[in-house]
Design an enzyme around this catalytic site. Structure first.
Site, PDB file in Angstrom:
ATOM      1  N   GLU A  96      67.628  50.273 106.231  1.00 45.37           N
ATOM      2  CA  GLU A  96      68.513  49.340 106.235  1.00 45.37           C
ATOM      3  C   GLU A  96      69.816  49.691 105.758  1.00 45.37           C
ATOM      4  O   GLU A  96      69.963  50.755 105.070  1.00 45.37           O
ATOM      5  CB  GLU A  96      67.776  48.430 105.287  1.00 45.37           C
ATOM      6  CG  GLU A  96      66.331  47.733 105.560  1.00 45.37           C
ATOM      7  CD  GLU A  96      65.846  46.920 104.511  1.00 45.37           C
ATOM      8  OE1 GLU A  96      66.659  46.475 103.593  1.00 45.37           O
ATOM      9  OE2 GLU A  96      64.653  46.435 104.522  1.00 45.37           O
ATOM     10  N   HIS A 152      83.207  44.542  92.979  1.00 47.71           N
ATOM     11  CA  HIS A 152      83.984  46.044  93.028  1.00 47.71           C
ATOM     12  C   HIS A 152      83.181  47.365  92.605  1.00 47.71           C
ATOM     13  O   HIS A 152      83.034  48.079  93.348  1.00 47.71           O
ATOM     14  CB  HIS A 152      84.958  45.720  91.755  1.00 47.71           C
ATOM     15  CG  HIS A 152      86.054  44.511  92.287  1.00 47.71           C
ATOM     16  ND1 HIS A 152      86.923  44.058  91.504  1.00 47.71           N
ATOM     17  CD2 HIS A 152      86.347  44.054  93.517  1.00 47.71           C
ATOM     18  CE1 HIS A 152      87.510  43.232  92.257  1.00 47.71           C
ATOM     19  NE2 HIS A 152      87.137  43.263  93.321  1.00 47.71           N
ATOM     20  N   GLN A 210      46.759  36.757  95.563  1.00 53.06           N
ATOM     21  CA  GLN A 210      47.054  38.292  96.567  1.00 53.06           C
ATOM     22  C   GLN A 210      46.239  39.425  96.076  1.00 53.06           C
ATOM     23  O   GLN A 210      45.730  40.161  97.166  1.00 53.06           O
ATOM     24  CB  GLN A 210      48.505  38.708  96.365  1.00 53.06           C
ATOM     25  CG  GLN A 210      49.543  37.440  96.850  1.00 53.06           C
ATOM     26  CD  GLN A 210      49.666  37.391  98.135  1.00 53.06           C
ATOM     27  OE1 GLN A 210      49.029  38.271  98.895  1.00 53.06           O
ATOM     28  NE2 GLN A 210      50.026  36.459  98.797  1.00 53.06           N
ATOM     29  N   THR A 256      42.091  39.120  90.087  1.00 54.18           N
ATOM     30  CA  THR A 256      41.451  37.963  90.129  1.00 54.18           C
ATOM     31  C   THR A 256      42.733  36.927  90.707  1.00 54.18           C
ATOM     32  O   THR A 256      42.289  35.749  90.877  1.00 54.18           O
ATOM     33  CB  THR A 256      40.914  37.522  88.744  1.00 54.18           C
ATOM     34  OG1 THR A 256      42.017  37.776  87.725  1.00 54.18           O
ATOM     35  CG2 THR A 256      39.725  38.126  88.496  1.00 54.18           C
ATOM     36  N   GLY A 257      44.019  37.494  90.841  1.00 49.64           N
ATOM     37  CA  GLY A 257      44.753  36.644  91.328  1.00 49.64           C
ATOM     38  C   GLY A 257      44.893  36.313  93.032  1.00 49.64           C
ATOM     39  O   GLY A 257      44.138  37.144  93.344  1.00 49.64           O
ATOM     40  N   GLU A 302      57.005  41.634  93.496  1.00 54.60           N
ATOM     41  CA  GLU A 302      58.466  41.520  93.656  1.00 54.60           C
ATOM     42  C   GLU A 302      59.058  40.964  92.505  1.00 54.60           C
ATOM     43  O   GLU A 302      58.361  40.355  91.830  1.00 54.60           O
ATOM     44  CB  GLU A 302      58.707  40.528  95.152  1.00 54.60           C
ATOM     45  CG  GLU A 302      58.174  39.457  95.078  1.00 54.60           C
ATOM     46  CD  GLU A 302      58.358  38.864  96.482  1.00 54.60           C
ATOM     47  OE1 GLU A 302      59.329  39.048  97.240  1.00 54.60           O
ATOM     48  OE2 GLU A 302      57.760  37.606  96.838  1.00 54.60           O
TER      49      GLU A 302
END
Lengths: 294, 383, 383, 294
Positions: free
Chosen positions: A209, A247, A20, A17-18, A98
């Site tokens: 990547e 580091h 996206q 229902t959102g 995300e």
């Protein structure tokens, strides 16, 4: 048979229902996917774009036979949504969300392994097998059924390359966008065997990547276990050295993680390396020609 | 990524039971004076600039003071000084101690193993990257099992401490692990973990908190990190923004596509200067903000490279058109736009109506960008 | 298994944030008077005998008091009373409340699933065993995931509470789970979890701690549980000891063999009365202690059935011979000994030297035991 | 091939310098087992009964190729000892130690699943394959090589029955004592498939006890998946109803867990049920005769 999704795939959308969730439910349906259920707690009984909404994943599974979940719920609730899917016995969960903390992802990953639930993602475009099913958000327009498999850590770069493959007249068997987060449920190494044993895939395109060592590990796997031709592209060869993690991160990676390291590992493993994204389709066509396949 | 200043890291250490010196933070020489006068601190003291970059010792950002005059001079001299792009605003004052051995301890994520990795070295105090592999003990810590007793014994063996330090080590290790997990840290590092009068003492603290876990840690929301001012504005707008050395501005969506765009520009001799990732959005206002932000960086040319997914081409087109009206005359830049993917045709129409021709081929677009950079034309996009 | 009295369970609940009535424990009528006088408690009160058996309400172990006189009478009457084999020594005094709904919550181990199982019912306050399956919500809680939010929502939906109780439920559920895990509990049960003035309130508490986790919980070491006096002595000596209804004493090693021995005796009409499992030991003194303990139970005949493994036959033989010399004349019992397994020959020799013939066939031995039981001969073992 | 242990088994004993550890190291060696290493932190470099002692399991594995661990360390330290064995990559760990809290065992069990380490026990007699190897404490005297498999929740009762099989002139392929604790690493259902696919096992003896539902679940598995004859014995038919755990325990088990329930489930699954322990060998001999095997 295809890789992970096929015409028997029945998708439940968690967070349907959102905004996206709704948008991509429509897109998945347009792709030809059986989107059989949505889940949003408290909205059970309603419908979104003709898809019945349930209060819980268990109910959705019981009533619709859903066997793949796509999660769109916001990051703070994503871990719980995944637990619910895994506990309901769903074997494959695509997490589009995300900004999930990696500590949460560690828990989810190991919990999934105990429950027999594979995660794709998080922060990923998901899986699509043209002509069969899509569980995720890759734009429908880039696809065309064919025999090229694609695995990628990227989002839009994947679209770019998949689209390029279409534009030279070829098509894809299955495309998986693994997501680029620090901890992902399925890595190149996890996904490679799936493509190797998929009779519908003749050649694999691997899109990587800079950063991390996933491509180096993929190269190692390809070298020893992968039987099909591979065309690889690594984004970020011109990028300045990153400043992430300082580091300890450098110690963990020790001399790996650069574009040069990834490219030479892949070349040594027998992969054909593309220098630029628009070179990928040409190289794919060439390798396929050598194979005598189409 | 929220890098915490040393004193904040030490506050966390204290909370988890890792022994740290009894220090105080000052922001003025007067404050330092007052702490001395009230007996809260006593000389000799070490004065440490609270900056995030490393190499403070050699860079004059750590000094000692043995008299009140010296302290005043050191504090006054250090406050306000520039240290590797940071301005020193806070100093940590701690009692000077007689350091025996210096050890190293850290936990960070090992992405490949999908497990936290504890690194220990009996040779601490120096840059960990300079240490030989055989001086480092690496222990994968499974999130479901935690740091096992046998693993703590491994560290103890490699350190070879005497009591009482040897007895304190187990608690320090447990605390480092707990802090890493419960504070949602990306990194917890103690370098050096010193032996002082036979006891363990964390002389430095490096704690990096994961941004994404902010919803569990409102206490870190207000802590500034190491971004440049433009990057800071971008963060507020939730736009990924990185400044590089060249003069081409790149606006793309998605990290992979953005990096690939930089690679392609480099192929043709272009020098990217600002790298801006829209991410996934369907808000034209965010796109507009991105262009306004880009304008502030004064690029010689801007390359918009969008493959429409979650971020649709029409959304980007609308945002761009709105931005073009808002950018002040003096901040205008030449633009090459390339759009593909979701709602490509619609986006192309919107741009066309505003007088902008969108290209579709990536290679040709990149060449156009580099061509536009060369002559340094000031003006509008090549239409 | 350490069953905690209600008030101890409620102390744990309070520590984990489960709301409980503000009660006080008394061990005399004077203490109750003093609590009333000082204002620490106010009437009306409910007085609850702190015994471990169930059915207190119907059994007169829970009463109400509205006046100081009534309180004194109820307290005096209840202290010292016998309730199902227990003597009432402590009373819990709590404010009488107006109970709305009564709910049920518990967590225990599901051995088959190898996961803790949370059971919830909207129909609490009654015996859970009497509830229909469809009134029970069962949720497996994975130890690595904990109680997930979606699972808490499931419970909330099945309870159908109004605010504020509905908002309190999540914390109560989390607390029940945490207490189960961190206290090394076998069972945490709230029955009833009541709604009082719209708020949740745990009116009873049943917490059972696992014996084996005692090394992590010295605080439970001194709490007596529900064993009979002989069983309590056995516990101290680390001998498994159970009293049944018959008159044959059985000493065996291992729970399975002990049960099989009882089965075989039953086959021939024997009635076992004491069931004593030596477990795995190589200490003859422990065997001697076991026999001395057995003697105190005054069995009509004792069947020693050993299959030597960790507990070797010679160890048992030595312990038995030593015991025979220590058992007082009036406590002597006839004995049938059967030994097999590790060091069988050596054990047989040791017994032979003391005038005891050890058999080796289980069936024949059991028949000999039953034959010895029948005539109720008092004296020594059949040699 | 045998079940779990065979002549390639190389045992490391954790807690070898303790009394039980030393005693059973001797017994395992007498059985013909390759006991290649012991581990006791701080005692590395010494020897116990000719077996080299190491400070850590990782070191023992690296130097001796140990592939099965037998744990004798006291309960408070057993979890840690298991973590060490699992992290060292040992695929099979027999935990003899008793009185391990079940909360610890839950952690160990799931951790073992993630690491690919199987647990037998805790509080168990372990595994023995006569003529091949023993990892545990079952007395050597009861064995003789043969073709009868045995799985049991009991300790000494197992010895009794295994011995009975020997005394009628038969022998055992593999015997596993699973342990009787609330949470065990390998249940009847987990162990049954191992015996089913073991070519050296012709018939399986299953020794159960009252309490829990492990035997009912075993019966269900036997009914649907197990191809070999089964002879079963359940101890405790004469025992009075237990008082363990009270209400919640009863709810979990609901009408199962009694001797009657177990016996009827096993009978319904086609198992031959022995009424008393000394009946087992006779029934085994009978069923083997029917099989025409020996």
């Amino acid at each position: 048979m295809t890789v992970l999704v096929d015409s028997g795939t029945r998708v439940v959308v968690q967070g349907i229902t959102g905004h996206q969730g709704t948008v991509h439910t429509v897109q998945m349906k347009l792709f030809g996917t059986q989107v059989v259920a949505g889940v949003t707690p408290g909205k059970g009984g309603s419908q979104v774009e003709g898809v019945p909404v349930f209060d819980s994943v268990a109910e959705a599974v019981a009533k619709t036979g859903a066997n793949v979940s796509v999660i769109f719920v916001p990051a703070p609730f994503a871990k719980d949504a995944f637990f619910e899917a895994a506990d309901a016995g769903i074997p494959l969960v695509v997490i589009v969300t995300e900004h999930i903390p990696f500590h949460d992802m560690l828990t989810m990953y190991y919990y999934g392994r105990l429950r027999g639930t594979r995660i794709i993602g998080p922060n990923c475009p998901g899986i699509a097998a043209p002509g069969k099913a899509k569980a995720g958000i890759i734009p429908n327009v880039v696809f065309r059924p064919g025999r090229v498999g694609v695995i990628s850590r990227s989002g839009t770069l994947t679209y770019e390359i998949v689209n390029g493959i279409k534009e030279v007249g070829l098509g894809q068997s299955t495309c998986i966008g693994l997501g680029g987060d620090p901890v992902i449920g399925t890595t190149f190494v996890d996904a490679l065997p799936l493509f190797d044993r998929d009779p519908d895939t003749d050649l694999l395109v691997l899109v990587g990547e800079i950063g991390g060592t996933a491509e180096e590990e993929a190269a190692e796997y390809i070298r020893h276990h992968f039987s099909k031709p591979v065309v690889a592209y690594i984004a970020g060869r011109s990028a300045p050295p990153g400043k992430r993690m300082g580091h300890a991160g450098a110690i963990i990676a020790r001399g790996r993680g650069t574009a040069a390291s990834k490219l030479s590992a892949l070349q040594a493993a027998g992969a054909t390396v593309a220098d630029f994204p628009y070179d990928v389709p040409t190289l794919v066509a060439q390798r396929l020609k050598e194979l005598g396949s189409r | 990524m929220v890098k915490l200043a040393e004193w904040r890291g030490k506050e966390i250490f204290r909370r988890y039971g890792i022994p740290v010196p009894k220090g105080r933070v000052v922001r003025s020489a007067a404050e330092a004076d007052e702490l001395l006068r009230s007996g809260a601190l006593s000389l000799p003291l070490v004065v440490k600039a609270q900056v995030l970059a490393g190499g403070r010792g050699k860079g004059g950002a750590v000094k000692f003071a043995s008299t009140p005059e010296e302290l005043r001079a050191v504090v006054s001299g250090m406050l306000g000084m520039r240290f590797k792009d940071e301005t020193v605003k806070e100093l940590l004052l701690e009692p000077k101690v007689a350091v025996g051995r210096e050890l190293y301890l850290s936990i960070a994520l090992d992405r490949s193993a999908r497990e936290p990795l504890l690194i220990a070295s009996a040779q601490g105090g120096v840059d960990i990257e300079s240490m030989a592999d055989d001086q480092l003990l690496r222990i994968e810590v499974h999130p479901f099992a935690g740091l096992a007793s046998y693993e703590k014994r491994q560290v103890a063996t490699s350190f070879g401490l005497e009591p009482p330090a040897s007895k304190e080590l187990g608690n320090v290790l447990e605390a480092v692990w707990k802090a890493f997990q419960l504070e949602d840290a990306e990194l917890v590092e103690i370098n050096p973990l010193a032996v002082v009068d036979g006891h363990l003492l964390a002389l430095d603290a490096k704690v990096v908190i994961e941004d994404d876990a902010g919803f569990r840690h409102p206490e870190y929301a207000e802590i500034l990190d190491d971004r440049t001012p433009l990057e800071e504005i971008a963060r507020e707008k939730e736009i990924a923004f990185v400044q590089l050395d060249g003069d081409i501005g790149v606006i793309a969506n998605g990290a992979g596509l953005t990096m690939a765009t930089l690679d392609v520009l480099a192929q043709f001799g272009g020098r990217p200067g600002v790298f801006l990732d829209l991410g996934g959005t369907d808000d034209p206002n965010k796109v507009t903000e991105a262009f306004l932000l880009m304008a502030k960086a004064h690029p010689s040319v801007v390359f918009l490279n969008i493959f429409g997914g979650v971020t649709r081409c029409d959304t980007v087109a609308k945002g761009l058109v709105a931005a073009m009206k808002l950018v002040p005359e003096e901040d205008r830049f030449p633009l090459v736009a390339r759009i593909r993917g979701n709602n490509e045709d619609l986006g192309r129409q919107i741009l066309q109506a505003a007088g902008i021709t969108a290209l579709s081929d990536l290679k040709a677009s990149a060449q156009a960008v580099v061509a536009a950079e060369r002559p340094r034309v000031a003006g509008k996009a090549p239409t």
